[in-house]
Structures are given as structure tokens and as C-alpha cells.
Design an enzyme around this catalytic site. Structure first.
Site, PDB file in Angstrom:
ATOM      1  N   ARG A   1       1.221   1.681  -6.029  1.00  0.00           N
ATOM      2  CA  ARG A   1       1.378   0.732  -4.925  1.00  0.00           C
ATOM      3  C   ARG A   1       0.050   0.121  -4.488  1.00  0.00           C
ATOM      4  O   ARG A   1       0.014  -0.809  -3.691  1.00  0.00           O
ATOM      5  CB  ARG A   1       2.015   1.421  -3.716  1.00  0.00           C
ATOM      6  CG  ARG A   1       3.392   1.970  -3.975  1.00  0.00           C
ATOM      7  CD  ARG A   1       3.928   2.630  -2.730  1.00  0.00           C
ATOM      8  NE  ARG A   1       4.125   1.676  -1.660  1.00  0.00           N
ATOM      9  CZ  ARG A   1       5.219   0.947  -1.487  1.00  0.00           C
ATOM     10  NH1 ARG A   1       6.233   1.091  -2.309  1.00  0.00           N
ATOM     11  NH2 ARG A   1       5.318   0.088  -0.502  1.00  0.00           N
TER      12      ARG A   1
ATOM     13  N   HIS B   1      11.991 -36.373 -29.382  1.00  0.00           N
ATOM     14  CA  HIS B   1      10.805 -36.810 -30.128  1.00  0.00           C
ATOM     15  C   HIS B   1      10.338 -35.742 -31.113  1.00  0.00           C
ATOM     16  O   HIS B   1       9.192 -35.754 -31.542  1.00  0.00           O
ATOM     17  CB  HIS B   1       9.670 -37.163 -29.153  1.00  0.00           C
ATOM     18  CG  HIS B   1      10.041 -38.284 -28.230  1.00  0.00           C
ATOM     19  ND1 HIS B   1      10.116 -39.606 -28.637  1.00  0.00           N
ATOM     20  CD2 HIS B   1      10.419 -38.291 -26.927  1.00  0.00           C
ATOM     21  CE1 HIS B   1      10.487 -40.365 -27.630  1.00  0.00           C
ATOM     22  NE2 HIS B   1      10.692 -39.587 -26.571  1.00  0.00           N
TER      23      HIS B   1
ATOM     24  N   LYS C   1      -1.747  -6.490 -19.430  1.00  0.00           N
ATOM     25  CA  LYS C   1      -1.432  -7.096 -18.129  1.00  0.00           C
ATOM     26  C   LYS C   1      -2.501  -8.108 -17.734  1.00  0.00           C
ATOM     27  O   LYS C   1      -2.204  -9.165 -17.217  1.00  0.00           O
ATOM     28  CB  LYS C   1      -1.318  -5.984 -17.067  1.00  0.00           C
ATOM     29  CG  LYS C   1      -0.939  -6.482 -15.685  1.00  0.00           C
ATOM     30  CD  LYS C   1       0.496  -6.981 -15.651  1.00  0.00           C
ATOM     31  CE  LYS C   1       0.847  -7.670 -14.356  1.00  0.00           C
ATOM     32  NZ  LYS C   1       2.002  -8.574 -14.521  1.00  0.00           N
TER      33      LYS C   1
ATOM     34  N   TRP D   1      -3.894  -1.512  -1.163  1.00  0.00           N
ATOM     35  CA  TRP D   1      -3.917  -2.735  -1.973  1.00  0.00           C
ATOM     36  C   TRP D   1      -4.284  -3.821  -0.972  1.00  0.00           C
ATOM     37  O   TRP D   1      -3.471  -4.231  -0.157  1.00  0.00           O
ATOM     38  CB  TRP D   1      -2.541  -2.988  -2.585  1.00  0.00           C
ATOM     39  CG  TRP D   1      -2.456  -4.249  -3.376  1.00  0.00           C
ATOM     40  CD1 TRP D   1      -2.019  -5.468  -2.936  1.00  0.00           C
ATOM     41  CD2 TRP D   1      -2.800  -4.426  -4.749  1.00  0.00           C
ATOM     42  NE1 TRP D   1      -2.077  -6.380  -3.960  1.00  0.00           N
ATOM     43  CE2 TRP D   1      -2.550  -5.770  -5.086  1.00  0.00           C
ATOM     44  CE3 TRP D   1      -3.304  -3.578  -5.739  1.00  0.00           C
ATOM     45  CZ2 TRP D   1      -2.782  -6.283  -6.360  1.00  0.00           C
ATOM     46  CZ3 TRP D   1      -3.526  -4.098  -7.006  1.00  0.00           C
ATOM     47  CH2 TRP D   1      -3.267  -5.422  -7.302  1.00  0.00           C
TER      48      TRP D   1
ATOM     49  N   LYS E   1       9.028 -15.638 -20.714  1.00  0.00           N
ATOM     50  CA  LYS E   1       9.580 -14.293 -20.455  1.00  0.00           C
ATOM     51  C   LYS E   1      10.328 -13.789 -21.679  1.00  0.00           C
ATOM     52  O   LYS E   1      10.141 -12.652 -22.106  1.00  0.00           O
ATOM     53  CB  LYS E   1      10.549 -14.307 -19.256  1.00  0.00           C
ATOM     54  CG  LYS E   1       9.980 -14.506 -17.885  1.00  0.00           C
ATOM     55  CD  LYS E   1       8.964 -13.500 -17.442  1.00  0.00           C
ATOM     56  CE  LYS E   1       7.602 -13.832 -17.917  1.00  0.00           C
ATOM     57  NZ  LYS E   1       6.490 -14.056 -17.132  1.00  0.00           N
TER      58      LYS E   1
ATOM     59  N   GLU F   1       8.478 -21.213 -18.289  1.00  0.00           N
ATOM     60  CA  GLU F   1       8.333 -19.834 -17.823  1.00  0.00           C
ATOM     61  C   GLU F   1       9.495 -18.965 -18.318  1.00  0.00           C
ATOM     62  O   GLU F   1       9.294 -17.823 -18.728  1.00  0.00           O
ATOM     63  CB  GLU F   1       8.227 -19.813 -16.289  1.00  0.00           C
ATOM     64  CG  GLU F   1       8.134 -18.431 -15.663  1.00  0.00           C
ATOM     65  CD  GLU F   1       6.960 -17.586 -16.144  1.00  0.00           C
ATOM     66  OE1 GLU F   1       6.059 -18.110 -16.821  1.00  0.00           O
ATOM     67  OE2 GLU F   1       6.965 -16.371 -15.863  1.00  0.00           O
TER      68      GLU F   1
ATOM     69  N   CYS G   1       0.877  -1.177   0.000  1.00  0.00           N
ATOM     70  CA  CYS G   1       0.000   0.000   0.000  1.00  0.00           C
ATOM     71  C   CYS G   1       0.910   1.222   0.000  1.00  0.00           C
ATOM     72  O   CYS G   1       2.121   1.102   0.093  1.00  0.00           O
ATOM     73  CB  CYS G   1      -0.854   0.049   1.251  1.00  0.00           C
ATOM     74  SG  CYS G   1      -1.822  -1.445   1.512  1.00  0.00           S
TER      75      CYS G   1
ATOM     76  N   ASN H   1       1.141  -0.050   6.017  1.00  0.00           N
ATOM     77  CA  ASN H   1       1.480  -0.857   4.853  1.00  0.00           C
ATOM     78  C   ASN H   1       2.225  -2.076   5.369  1.00  0.00           C
ATOM     79  O   ASN H   1       3.209  -1.938   6.092  1.00  0.00           O
ATOM     80  CB  ASN H   1       2.379  -0.035   3.905  1.00  0.00           C
ATOM     81  CG  ASN H   1       3.037  -0.894   2.850  1.00  0.00           C
ATOM     82  OD1 ASN H   1       2.463  -1.885   2.404  1.00  0.00           O
ATOM     83  ND2 ASN H   1       4.234  -0.519   2.458  1.00  0.00           N
ATOM     84  N   GLY H   2       1.742  -3.267   5.017  1.00  0.00           N
ATOM     85  CA  GLY H   2       2.407  -4.481   5.481  1.00  0.00           C
ATOM     86  C   GLY H   2       1.381  -5.512   5.906  1.00  0.00           C
ATOM     87  O   GLY H   2       0.192  -5.382   5.613  1.00  0.00           O
TER      88      GLY H   2
ATOM     89  N   GLU I   1       7.856 -13.103 -24.680  1.00  0.00           N
ATOM     90  CA  GLU I   1       6.907 -11.983 -24.636  1.00  0.00           C
ATOM     91  C   GLU I   1       7.579 -10.615 -24.662  1.00  0.00           C
ATOM     92  O   GLU I   1       6.976  -9.665 -25.135  1.00  0.00           O
ATOM     93  CB  GLU I   1       5.898 -12.121 -23.492  1.00  0.00           C
ATOM     94  CG  GLU I   1       6.434 -12.041 -22.105  1.00  0.00           C
ATOM     95  CD  GLU I   1       5.346 -12.240 -21.038  1.00  0.00           C
ATOM     96  OE1 GLU I   1       4.171 -11.979 -21.291  1.00  0.00           O
ATOM     97  OE2 GLU I   1       5.712 -12.654 -19.925  1.00  0.00           O
TER      98      GLU I   1
END
Ligand code: AGP
Length: 607
Positions: A28, A502, A602, A75, A483, A479, A2, A101-102, A486
């Protein structure tokens, strides 16, 4: 994650500055917002769910009275984004206001204790325990400074807080542990903020609070003290030379790089999950006749890795499925005994939600892992876990992937314990390693960053890459390849290494770079055979191998050494990090913007 902004001015209204400061911290968090000001010994609080400017206008933030105040952009981590859960939070008497925040790990036990002592809670947040703890100390006769210190000494977890006391309009009180908090000073007053950008319009002279420190701000100065014993810390202010753009990214040239470097912290947050939710999800998984792990893109790769964890730790067979294929592939067998564990950073991905809705209509149990409280996925899930990575701005998922893996690993371990499938010693050993993961990732970032950049320079003009791994590392390979694909647009393939002969091997010719994931473990022996196959066809071998693995190093044209002792089942978390960095640096070296890859969004909320 946050955002906090507070200021205490010699003259004028604090609220308009707080509004602007929060606006610069909007990245944030942005699901709700609130401001508290102090005027004539009276606290004024305005807050609501919604975007900063919209709420600020509706509630006339800029007209709030008083030269001192604190604000918060949220957030959500505990409790949905609603007016009641928005910060600031107050004590029973409405004389202490706190923004935070936390994540407070022990908030449930503190809340129970405080409620038994007669305190009334109104929100579902972990934060609300803080004003009540402070109130308790004030009742015992403590002054604000001592009340703050005594209260925060009882908190376990991460926090950056800013506190107003109605009885002390001359000061803002702050404290931090693990969540960032900066204080600043100008001719006009003193400020506190989660991050530099919010500070820059008012001052470039700042000091960072460190873990275990508190600060007391007045319009003309500041004092930093240790939370443990109240002793004074001498910390002069430093001048910030960053531009605003640099500051928003904390000095990093791109959000993607910033988020890659945030991983030790986001992983620490992911270890702070409420155990009751893990147990709840584990119990539902245990009861299911068939378990589907449903997701898209990077989240699907997390599911793929998780299927190995569930199988090896909890002896539970699960089916990882690409969300857009779920209905076609498994739809006809879904029923009341099916469990769908949907994994989605945004909680809003169309394909994932469509699969979930389909299964829900057939009375299946829906479970969720997401980064977004209040998202559609949290609303349609029977039970869900929030991974607490904070907002991710880069389109390429990085910190949210590793956090998803850590959440799923914890879930698999809970399930293993519940099902009694592995020994207590194995559980303890794995648990110990889980806790070390954030530091291991920190070490990987420190050790491999410059080496990866060198490799990016060397391989930046390649036309094709192959990523290969065995077992759980095949998910890491997928993955790493996503990265690269993209953000650099370089065609590339990823396969379980055993499958390469194969078919995929036919595209290998002289000097094609082949990236192999070679953690120590059950697959280590077989991966050597796969390396030899590629080497025999002239491929350039790049390996990620354990420090001291001389055999693999000798077979490699280039290698990145990884720390020793990482269990294979956790290896995707640290091993994906150099691959994220490699993709990032190649993109930058090719003149591309890694934060804004072409054709991608996104969150994909359309069919
Ligand atoms: C990852 O780098 C991508 N941006 C994309 O694959 C993403 O993971 C996918 O769209 C799923 O998103 P979600 O986790 O928000 O559901």
C-alpha cells in the site's frame, strides 16, 4: 494509499506486531514508515523515510516499549517522503499521535486557522491538522472520545485514522470516511488495520468500519460509534476464511483485477486535487508558445486523449508525443517558450525523463502529472500534480490510466475557465459530469462484468483483434489494445476508425473480431460508416455503445451497453473499463498470469 496497523495487547510489546503488520501492508505504500507506542503515559515515536525493514532495524522498532501502539507505511500524497512528513504526527504538546490514510481536502484552511490560533506545524502533510484539531478540543476540556469526534467532524475528504492519547493508554481511537479500516479481536488483544492481510496472523475475527464511523479499541473489546452523534453501532465480528495470498488481493485472484475494481475510489481521490496546483499548471500551459504532452505507453494514451480535451475545452493546441521520439522529432525547436507536460505514473520512466531533461536544458518549462511523490519527475518539474491513485502492482496500468485522464480533464477545464473559451453553462455542465465519473465507473463495473466475461470466453482463442474509435475514442482504442497485447500476447491493431481504410482494412477477413468504441457525441455518426465497412468484409463486430443505441446494437454481433449521458470527452474513462476486463479475462482463460506479463517491467528505467 497508505497502510495503518495498530494493536492494544493484554501483555507483551505492541511494536513487533506493528512492524510485522506493516510489512504485510507494504504493497500500500513504502516510501516511509513510523510507529508510535504508549508506555506509562508517555508516547514513543520512531519514524523515517525508507523501506519498512531497513527503518525498523535502524530505529529498533521491535524494542519500543508499551503494549499499545499504531504504525503507518506511507505512500506520499502531500509532502515529500522525508522523516518529518512520515507518520505518526503529533500535536504541539506531543500527547496525541495520529496515523492517517487518505486525503484531507480542507487541510489548508484548517491549518491556517490552527496556525492563527498558535499551533506549530512541522510537516508538509495534510494529516498534521488532525492531532492539532484534537489538541484544540482537549484544551476546551473534551475527553479523548469527544475530542476525536469533534475533530473528525471538521475534516472534509477521505480518512482512516488511528489515534493514541498519552492520557488514555487503555485505548486506541479510530475513525473512517472513504478510506478502509478494519478492526479485529483475539484472546490477546484488539487490532486495527487498513487491510485484512495485516490482521490474519493475529485474528480472523474482524469487523469493517463504515463511512462516518469511529471505533474505540481496548485490549478486551471494541465499541463502534457514529461520528455524527456518537451513538452506538452494533456490529458483530465476522470470520475471515481467505488465505493470506487472497487477503493481500482483498479476495481478488490478481492485483490487476483488484486495481480495475479500485477505480471508483482512485477516481474519487483524483477529484480531490488541490485546486491551487491545477491553477498553477493551467497558468503555465496558458503561457506556453508550444505545448508538448510527453509520455510512454499507457501514459502516452492519456496524453493523446488529453490533447482532445485541451483543444475542445480550452481551445489550446497541444502535441502529444511518445517520449522516446520527443528529442528526435521536436528537440531542435524547444526553447524558453516551450512547455513540456510530462505524464508518468512512476515518475521514473527513462524515456520520459530523458525528454524532460533535454527540454529543461533548453530552458523549457517542465510540468508533471505523476502518481509518485518524490519521484525524479516531481524533482525536475517546475510544478506537478500527484494523481493519488496509490501503488499499482499489476504491470498493466489500469487505475492509474483512468486517474490520469481525470486529472487531465480537470486541468483542461481549469484552462478553459482561465482562457474564457467556453460558456459558464458549458463549464458547469462538464464539471457536474466530472464529479459523476467515479459513480459511472462503478455502474459500468457492476453492469458489464459478467457480460465481458462471457465475451472473453467466446473470443479467447482469436488470433487477431482490431480496436477502432474516432476522435478521443481513438485513444481508448489504443489503450484497450495495449491491455490486450501486453497480457494476452494476442497480436492486435488499434487505429482511428477513419484511418482503417487507408491500410489496416486489408487484414480484415471473415470473423476477425473488430472492437468499436461508439460513445454518443460528435463522432457517433461517422463510426457507423466505419462499422459498415468492416461488416461488409465479414468482420465480427463488437461494440461499446450507449444504452438504447439501437442502430449500433443492430449492426453488432456482440455489444456492451454503457450508461447514458457520458460526454464524449470523458468517455475514455468509463469506456476503457470493459476493455481492461476483457484483456484480463482472456489472459486468465488462456492460462496466463496477468500480473506478470512476459518481458515487461512495471517501471522502465533503462534506455
Ligand atoms: C502500461 O500498461 C504499461 N505497463 C506501460 O506502457 C507504462 O504505461 C509505461 O511504461 C509508462 O510508465 P509510466 O507511466 O510510469 O511513465
Amino acid at each position: 494509499m497508505c497502510g495503518i496497523f495498530g494493536c492494544i495487547l493484554r501483555r507483551g510489546l505492541a511494536a513487533p506486531l506493528i512492524h510485522k503488520g506493516l510489512k504485510r501492508l507494504e504493497y500500500r505504500g513504502y516510501d516511509s514508515v513510523g510507529v508510535a507506542t504508549l508506555d506509562g503515559g508517555v508516547l514513543h515515536i520512531r519514524k523515517d523515510a525508507g523501506k519498512i525493514d531497513e527503518v525498523a532495524e535502524r530505529l529498533s522498532f521491535d524494542e519500543m516499549p508499551g503494549a499499545v501502539g499504531v504504525g503507518h507505511t506511507r505512500w506520499a500524497t502531500h509532502g515529500a517522503p522525508t522523516m518529518v512528513n512520515a507518520h505518526p504526527h503529533v500535536d504541539c504538546g506531543g500527547v496525541v499521535a495520529v496515523v492517517h490514510n487518505g486525503v484531507i481536502e480542507n487541510f489548508q484552511e484548517l491549518r491556517r486557522e490552527l496556525e492563527e490560533g498558535g499551533h506549530r506545524f512541522v510537516s508538509k502533510t495534510d494529516t498534521e491538522v488532525i492531532p492539532h484539531l484534537i489538541e484544540e478540543e482537549l484544551k476546551k476540556g473534551a475527553q479523548p472520545r469527544e475530542a476525536l469526534l469533534r475533530a473528525v467532524r471538521r475534516l472534509r475528504g477521505s480518512y482512516a485514522i488511528a489515534v493514541l492519547f498519552a492520557s488514555d493508554p487503555e485505548h486506541i481511537y479510530c475513525a473512517r470516511n472513504e478510506s478502509p479500516l478494519i478492526i479485529g479481536l483475539s484472546e490477546d488483544g484488539a487490532y486495527c488495520a487498513s487491510d485484512i492481510p495485516a490482521m490474519l496472523p493475529y485474528t480472523r475475527m474482524v469487523a469493517w468500519l463504515r463511512n462516518g464511523e469511529a471505533a474505540i479499541l481496548s485490549a478486551g473489546g471494541y465499541e463502534i460509534i457514529r461520528i455524527s452523534d456518537g451513538s452506538r453501532v452494533d456490529r458483530p465480528l465476522t470470520e475471515i476464511s481467505w488465505s493470506l495470498k487472497m487477503a493481500e488481493r482483498q479476495g481478488y485472484p490478481h492485483f490487476m483485477l483488484k486495481e480495475i475494481y479500485e477505480q471508483p475510489q482512485s477516481l474519487r481521490n483524483a477529484l480531490r486535487l488541490q485546486k491551487t496546483y491545477l491553477d498553477l499548471l493551467a497558468a503555465f500551459l496558458d503561457r506556453g508558445r508550444e505545448i508538448f504532452l510527453v509520455a510512454a505507453g499507457t501514459s502516452y494514451h492519456a496524453c493523446l486523449a488529453a490533447s482532445y480535451m485541451f483543444s475542445k475545452l480550452a481551445r489550446l493546441t497541444t502535441y502529444p508525443v511518445i517520449a522516446s521520439e520527443f528529442i528526435e522529432r521536436y528537440g531542435s525547436s524547444i526553447g524558453i517558450d516551450s512547455v513540456i507536460l510530462a505524464v508518468s505514473q512512476s515518475g521514473e520512466t527513462y524515456d520520459t525523463l530523458k525528454a524532460v531533461e533535454y527540454a529543461r536544458m533548453r530552458a523549457a518549462t517542465i510540468l508533471g502529472v505523476t502518481n509518485t511523490v518524490g519521484s525524479t519527475l516531481t524533482r525536475v518539474s517546475r510544478a506537478y500534480i500527484v494523481q493519488q491513485s496509490g501503488p499499482e502492482i499489476g504491470v498493466a496500468a489500469t487505475k492509474t490510466f483512468t486517474a490520469q485522464l481525470l486529472v487531465l480533464a480537470q486541468l483542461a477545464l481549469r484552462l478553459a475557465r482561465m482562457r474564457g473559451k467556453i460558456s459558464q453553462d458549458e463549464i458547469d455542465e462538464f464539471q457536474e459530469k466530472l464529479l459523476e465519473i467515479p459513480s459511472i465507473v462503478e455502474e459500468v463495473l457492476n453492469r458489464s462484468a459478467s457480460r465481458v466475461e462471457e465475451l472473453a470466453e467466446k473470443y479467447k482463442d482469436e488470433k487477431l483483434f482490431l480496436f477502432l474509435g474516432r476522435g478521443i475514442s481513438s485513444a481508448t482504442a489504443l489503450e484497450g489494445r495495449l491491455k490486450l497485447l501486453e497480457i494476452t500476447y494476442i497480436p492486435s491493431l488499434a487505429y482511428p476508425a477513419g484511418e482503417s481504410k487507408h491500410g489496416p482494412i486489408s487484414i480484415v477477413e471473415e470473423d476477425v473480431p473488430c472492437i468499436f468504441l461508439c460513445p454518443r457525441g460528435e463522432t457517433r455518426r461517422d463510426i457507423v460508416g466505419s462499422i459498415m465497412e468492416m461488416k461488409a468484409r465479414g468482420a465480427k463486430i463488437i461494440t461499446l455503445c450507449e444504452e438504447g443505441d439501437e442502430e449500433v446494437k443492430e449492426l453488432s454481433d456482440d455489444y456492451i451497453e454503457m450508461p447514458k449521458g457520458i460526454p464524449e470527452l470523458l468517455s475514455p474513462i468509463p469506456y476503457v473499463v470493459p476493455l481492461q476486463l476483457l484483456a484480463y479475462h482472456i489472459a486468465v482463460k488462456r492460462g496466463l498470469d496477468p500480473d506478470k506479463p512476459r518481458n515487461l517491467a512495471k517501471s522502465v528505467t533503462v534506455p
